[in-house]
Design an enzyme around this catalytic site. Structure first.
Site, mmCIF file in Angstrom:
data_model
loop_
_atom_site.group_PDB
_atom_site.id
_atom_site.type_symbol
_atom_site.label_atom_id
_atom_site.label_comp_id
_atom_site.label_asym_id
_atom_site.label_seq_id
_atom_site.Cartn_x
_atom_site.Cartn_y
_atom_site.Cartn_z
ATOM 1 C CB ILE A 162 -16.495 41.681 -53.340
ATOM 2 C CG1 ILE A 162 -15.690 40.464 -53.829
ATOM 3 C CG2 ILE A 162 -15.775 42.978 -53.644
ATOM 4 C CD1 ILE A 162 -15.513 40.410 -55.344
ATOM 5 C CB CYS A 163 -12.635 41.295 -50.917
ATOM 6 S SG CYS A 163 -10.896 40.961 -50.561
ATOM 7 C CB ALA A 164 -11.764 42.916 -46.457
ATOM 8 C CG PHE A 170 -9.989 37.535 -48.587
ATOM 9 C CD1 PHE A 170 -9.678 37.388 -49.927
ATOM 10 C CD2 PHE A 170 -8.986 37.344 -47.642
ATOM 11 C CE1 PHE A 170 -8.390 37.067 -50.324
ATOM 12 C CE2 PHE A 170 -7.704 37.021 -48.025
ATOM 13 C CZ PHE A 170 -7.401 36.882 -49.374
#
Length: 445
Positions: A362-364, A384
């Site tokens: 998830i995200c970066a 992200f």
């Protein structure tokens, strides 16, 4: 290809639209606090002479054994993003507390060290027996009573409005909400309402883990104003309309299998995004998966991106001795960089992919860990927003959660709950995920 979705959320209610405290100007969080900026200090004996420090609101978040980790960590994380100086205080004898679902959090200070300090906000997380322990703390009770008497903001979520604030007599004549199973108890000390977030005067209350993000953004609004709250909520990728169903984008559907119960590895490192890590761990353990939290660094204790201190179950080298039905990475810039630099973790992820076993991020982390190591080759993914330009295939980046066969990716803190529920759904089925979402108040019970 399919788009699947769970049931809808109800809107939350805030009675007062005016902030309790003045806020001079809105700040763009990305320009003032970029992803690479230093973390805020959560506890300091001295106050910086900088203008940022002088503007910072002081917040106390007490924690105890049995505290609900999502409710504590989301609140701390969001308020620190807003620039608040948050002190995490243990009401136990030591700094480390064993929160619900075996999540270990290290506080910044003991509650007695904070007794003479003045806070703009005191926010109580729920969880049992954590809320009862908070209630039984004479020091905390005295501090919150003084907070109320002097007209300063105080708040509680889940069991804590009924168990602590209500039992202390601080909700008389006020509208308040709490976790559904404590509503009868709350009704004896307040006008109980079923709002996801309820503000009445200087008191803010909320219902549970699934409302913690809304609760935290409301606290930012009360401290700093709506414009600042909106500025914080945007980069979190929070859900803008809680009446809409949330979506899971699935391509190349395959069955995720396990024997007895899913064995899941969640690596963490200095700089990992604490909300994402804790939500994933908490939700998957609620679903009765066996979750191993492994530190990629030299120490079991890590300092997450917003200075929350988490303690892993074991080191990655020890965790690598076992096999897993899923390896899933939280984001956070520093954490993702540490993951990408870990030869052991990258090797484990490549073996996971080669074995056609599930892995996710998830995200970066999809952009900084999976992409450069070829773990997204032939796959659709999201990440992200600021990192999506690093993905070789950006065709599915607008989706909050993307499942492509044995790969699952998601966007950021505000999509973490959907991400975790999608994992539950893949292992246990849609009905199990919906039931869990209802228990956490992420969807209507």
């Amino acid at each position: 290809m399919s788009t699947r979705h769970l049931t809808s959320l109800s809107p939350f209610t805030t009675l007062s639209k005016q902030p309790l405290f003045p806020f001079p100007t809105s700040l763009n969080l990305f320009s003032r606090f970029p992803l690479s900026s230093p973390n805020y200090s959560s506890f300091s004996a001295s106050v910086s002479a900088s203008s940022m420090a002088s503007e910072a609101k002081k917040v106390l978040v007490p924690i105890a054994n049995g505290t609900e980790p999502m409710e504590a960590v989301i609140t701390i994380d969001v308020l620190r993003r807003a620039g608040a100086e948050v002190t995490v205080a243990s009401v136990e004898k030591g700094l480390q507390v064993d929160a619900c679902h075996s999540v270990k959090i290290v506080a910044d200070a003991l509650i007695n060290d904070c007794s003479q300090m003045v806070f703009d906000l005191i926010s109580l997380p729920g969880g049992m027996p954590g809320a009862s322990t908070l209630k039984d703390s004479a020091t905390l009770k005295s501090m919150v009573e003084k907070q109320a008497a002097e007209g300063r903001l105080h708040a509680a979520i889940c069991a804590a409005p009924a168990v602590a604030l209500g039992s202390w007599g601080l909700l008389k004549g006020l509208k308040a909400t709490c976790y559904p199973s404590f509503m009868e108890q709350l009704s004896s000390s307040a006008t109980a309402v079923e709002s996801r977030v309820q503000q009445d005067g200087t008191v803010v209350t909320s219902r549970g883990p699934g409302t913690a993000m809304e609760y935290s953004v409301t606290l930012v609004e009360q401290l700093y104003g709506k414009e600042k709250a909106d500025g914080v909520a945007g980069p979190l990728i929070t859900r803008s309309n809680h009446e809409d169903e949330y979506l899971i984008r699935e391509l190349n559907s395959m069955q995720w299998t396990f024997i007895d119960c899913p064995q899941i590895l969640v690596p963490i490192a200095d700089g990992s995004e604490e909300m994402e890590a804790v939500i994933i761990i908490d939700v998957l353990r609620r679903a009765k998966a066996k979750v191993v939290v492994a530190s990629v660094g030299e120490k079991l204790e890590i300092l997450a991106s917003r200075n929350v201190k988490l303690v892993a179950d074991m080191h990655l080298d020890d965790a690598a001795q076992s096999s897993y039905d899923l390896i899933v990475l939280p984001g956070g810039l520093g954490g993702a960089q540490a993951f990408a630099a870990s030869e052991k973790l990258v090797e484990m992820l490549k073996k996971q992919r080669e074995s056609n076993k599930p892995y996710g991020a998830i995200c970066a982390s999809p952009a900084l860990v999976f992409e450069p190591h070829g773990l997204l080759k032939g796959k659709k993914a999201t990440a992200f927003p600021a990192m999506c330009n690093k993905l070789s295939d950006p065709s599915e980046i607008e989706n909050r959660v993307v499942v492509d066969g044995n790969l699952i990716t998601s966007r950021g803190p505000g999509t973490s709950m959907e991400f975790a529920l999608a994992i539950v759904e893949k292992f246990f089925g849609r009905q199990k995920a919906i039931e869990l979402a209802k228990v956490m108040l992420f969807v209507n019970p």
